[in-house]
Design an enzyme around this catalytic site. Structure first.
Site, short mmCIF file in Angstrom:
data_model
loop_
_atom_site.label_atom_id
_atom_site.label_comp_id
_atom_site.label_asym_id
_atom_site.label_seq_id
_atom_site.Cartn_x
_atom_site.Cartn_y
_atom_site.Cartn_z
N HIS A 122 0.87 -1.17 0.00
CA HIS A 122 0.00 0.00 0.00
C HIS A 122 0.91 1.23 0.00
O HIS A 122 2.02 1.17 0.55
CB HIS A 122 -0.80 -0.07 1.31
CG HIS A 122 -1.93 0.89 1.43
ND1 HIS A 122 -1.75 2.20 1.80
CD2 HIS A 122 -3.26 0.73 1.26
CE1 HIS A 122 -2.94 2.79 1.86
NE2 HIS A 122 -3.87 1.93 1.53
N ASP A 199 2.35 -5.05 8.19
CA ASP A 199 1.16 -4.24 8.04
C ASP A 199 -0.05 -5.19 8.04
O ASP A 199 -0.26 -5.93 7.08
CB ASP A 199 1.26 -3.46 6.72
CG ASP A 199 -0.03 -2.74 6.34
OD1 ASP A 199 -1.05 -2.91 7.02
OD2 ASP A 199 -0.01 -2.01 5.33
N GLN A 202 -5.00 -5.18 6.37
CA GLN A 202 -5.93 -5.94 5.51
C GLN A 202 -6.22 -7.32 6.06
O GLN A 202 -7.22 -7.93 5.71
CB GLN A 202 -5.32 -6.04 4.10
CG GLN A 202 -6.30 -6.23 3.00
CD GLN A 202 -7.41 -5.21 3.00
OE1 GLN A 202 -8.57 -5.58 3.06
NE2 GLN A 202 -7.09 -3.93 2.95
N LYS A 225 -10.87 -1.21 9.81
CA LYS A 225 -10.90 -2.34 8.89
C LYS A 225 -11.49 -3.58 9.58
O LYS A 225 -11.71 -4.59 8.94
CB LYS A 225 -9.48 -2.65 8.40
CG LYS A 225 -8.81 -1.51 7.64
CD LYS A 225 -8.94 -1.67 6.14
CE LYS A 225 -8.46 -0.44 5.39
NZ LYS A 225 -7.12 -0.55 4.86
N CYS A 363 -4.47 2.47 -3.92
CA CYS A 363 -3.27 2.92 -3.19
C CYS A 363 -2.11 1.95 -3.39
O CYS A 363 -1.28 1.76 -2.49
CB CYS A 363 -3.53 3.07 -1.69
SG CYS A 363 -4.69 4.37 -1.30
C1 LIG Z 1 -6.11 0.35 4.61
C2 LIG Z 1 -4.70 -0.05 4.53
C3 LIG Z 1 -3.67 0.79 4.98
C4 LIG Z 1 -3.92 2.18 5.49
O1 LIG Z 1 -4.71 2.19 6.62
P1 LIG Z 1 -5.21 3.60 7.23
O2 LIG Z 1 -6.30 3.19 8.16
O3 LIG Z 1 -5.70 4.42 6.06
O4 LIG Z 1 -4.05 4.22 7.91
C5 LIG Z 1 -2.38 0.32 4.92
N1 LIG Z 1 -2.10 -0.89 4.45
C6 LIG Z 1 -3.05 -1.74 3.98
C7 LIG Z 1 -2.67 -3.09 3.48
C8 LIG Z 1 -4.39 -1.34 4.00
O5 LIG Z 1 -5.33 -2.17 3.56
#
Ligand SMILES: *Cc1c(COP(=O)(O)O)cnc(C)c1O
Length: 405
Positions: A122, A199, A202, A225, A363
């Site tokens: 992302h 991260d 997701q 999320k 993104c």
């Molecule tokens: C949504 C997402 C982000 C960003 O999250 P924010 O809540 O906008 O800070 C980063 N990495 C992944 C894989 C995402 O799906």
């Protein structure tokens, strides 16, 4: 408890509204999830009954708010299984957590050090590292992926060396749905003494990670999320790392003692939590975790797998439709295009039929460049979606195709 999607749907008020004269079919869960009544109630309860600033007041309301906020941190710790409670830092979300770590490493890296990211990150997991490299003279390396949208681990092996200080990979790609082999990625990095940040933005709605078992150094995610509110998330950091990193922001709450000569910093986690936090958001994040755990992640995973398999099979029956992200380890995200049609046009037509999908680069522009496409249509499913909704999507995409060719 048997998994009953129709009963679960009664928890989500928004799923009962109409959009453009049709019942809402919400398939943009990878961008943000919907919120159950239990989470909404916790927000209303906080502002109606015990809103106060935390950690400061001796008065009862402040203590109630502090207790609820810290109880949420405890729930989050137990859910993600970190060793210590103070390893869970509240942030405003994934992006904030990543920037906090990147900022901290700017004082630990030197010119010539290397940082490895994956080709399917992302933007929030690319840009902070580029900024960090600019400041420090460190070099950014990229683990490539193949046509299926799977990382090429043999190439990762070649990138790793004594110069590697940090590795950053998302657990699941938001654009492709690929589940990355993070345990292997972490082990390989540790063999070279490099730290790893995962991260989890997701993955957190699909998979319950065990941070101690993964032995990960940093993990970030966003509450929104996983059925919680926007504007709150966590950064998990191993105690040793959080002690090594300097504070990110100066302000109230993060200090022990302040004089004009010198300030000493508060203990973890407060060292990284300057200012009044999103108190209500943290409490509601805890409520969201409770909610998801009453459904159970095993049940969620099993049901979403059924949704994914059914939707994949039905969509592929449409001639000219191509799915991006076809590896075997995958969650319920389907990115696709139809030959000769711009994704935006499909998105616009299905919206007229009440169906919310995402179109664009999600993104993750480097992924689109890899496939040489401007973007995709992305349908991302949650445990509250139904097989009937898959049918509606397929019907709508078929209709869009007819209209556009
Ligand atoms: C949504 C997402 C982000 C960003 O999250 P924010 O809540 O906008 O800070 C980063 N990495 C992944 C894989 C995402 O799906």
């Amino acid at each position: 408890m048997a998994f009953d999607v129709h009963k679960i749907r009664t928890d989500f008020p928004i799923l009962h509204r109409e959009v453009n004269g049709h019942p809402l079919v919400y398939l943009d869960n990878a961008a943000t999830s919907q919120k159950p009544q239990q989470v909404i109630d916790s927000i209303v309860d906080y502002y109606s009954n015990y809103n106060a600033n935390i950690h400061r007041g001796v008065h009862s309301l402040s203590q109630e708010a502090t207790n609820a906020y810290e109880a949420a941190r405890k729930k989050i710790q137990l859910h993600f299984n970190s060793k210590h409670n103070h390893e869970i830092l509240f942030t405003s979300g994934t992006t904030h957590g990543i920037n906090l770590v990147a900022n901290g490493f700017s004082s630990l890296l030197k010119s010539g050090d290397e940082i490895i990211v994956s080709a399917m990150e992302h933007h929030s997991n690319i840009v902070p590292w580029q900024m960090l490299c600019e400041h420090t003279g460190a070099v950014l390396k990229v683990i490539p992926m193949n046509e299926e949208g799977t990382l090429i681990l043999s190439a990762y092996d070649k990138l790793l060396s004594q110069k590697t200080k940090l590795v950053f990979v998302n657990h699941i790609s938001n654009a492709l749905g690929t589940i990355n082999p993070i345990k292997t990625i972490i082990e390989k990095a540790h063999a070279f003494g490099a730290a790893v940040l995962i991260d989890g933005a997701q993955s957190c709605s699909h998979i319950k990670p065990d941070l101690q078992e993964l032995d990960v150094d940093f993990y970030v995610t966003s509450a929104h999320k996983m059925c919680g509110p926007t504007g709150v998330g966590i950064l998990y950091g191993k105690e040793v790392w959080l002690n090594k990193l300097p504070p990110y922001q100066g302000g109230g709450e993060m200090i022990k003692e302040v004089t004009f000569e010198k300030t000493t910093y508060a203990e973890l986690p407060h060292k990284f939590e300057a200012g009044t936090p999103n108190i209500c958001g943290g409490i509601a994040f805890g409520a969201a975790i409770d909610y998801l755990n009453t459904i159970g992640f095993d049940a969620i995973e099993a049901y979403e797998k059924e949704l994914l398999n059914y939707a994949t099979q039905q969509l592929l029956a449409i001639e000219g439709l191509k799915i991006y992200g076809t590896g075997s380890a995958k969650t319920s995200v389907i990115s696709f295009n139809i030959e000769g049609i711009h994704p935006y046009d499909i998105g616009t037509i299905v919206d007229k039929l009440g169906i919310a999908v995402r179109t664009g680069h999600h993104c993750a522009q480097p992924i689109m460049d890899f496939y040489k496409i401007p973007g995709t249509v992305r349908a991302s499913f949650a445990f509250y979606n139904t097989m009937e909704e898959v049918d509606k999507l397929v019907e709508a995409v078929t209709k869009a195709k007819k209209m556009l060719t």
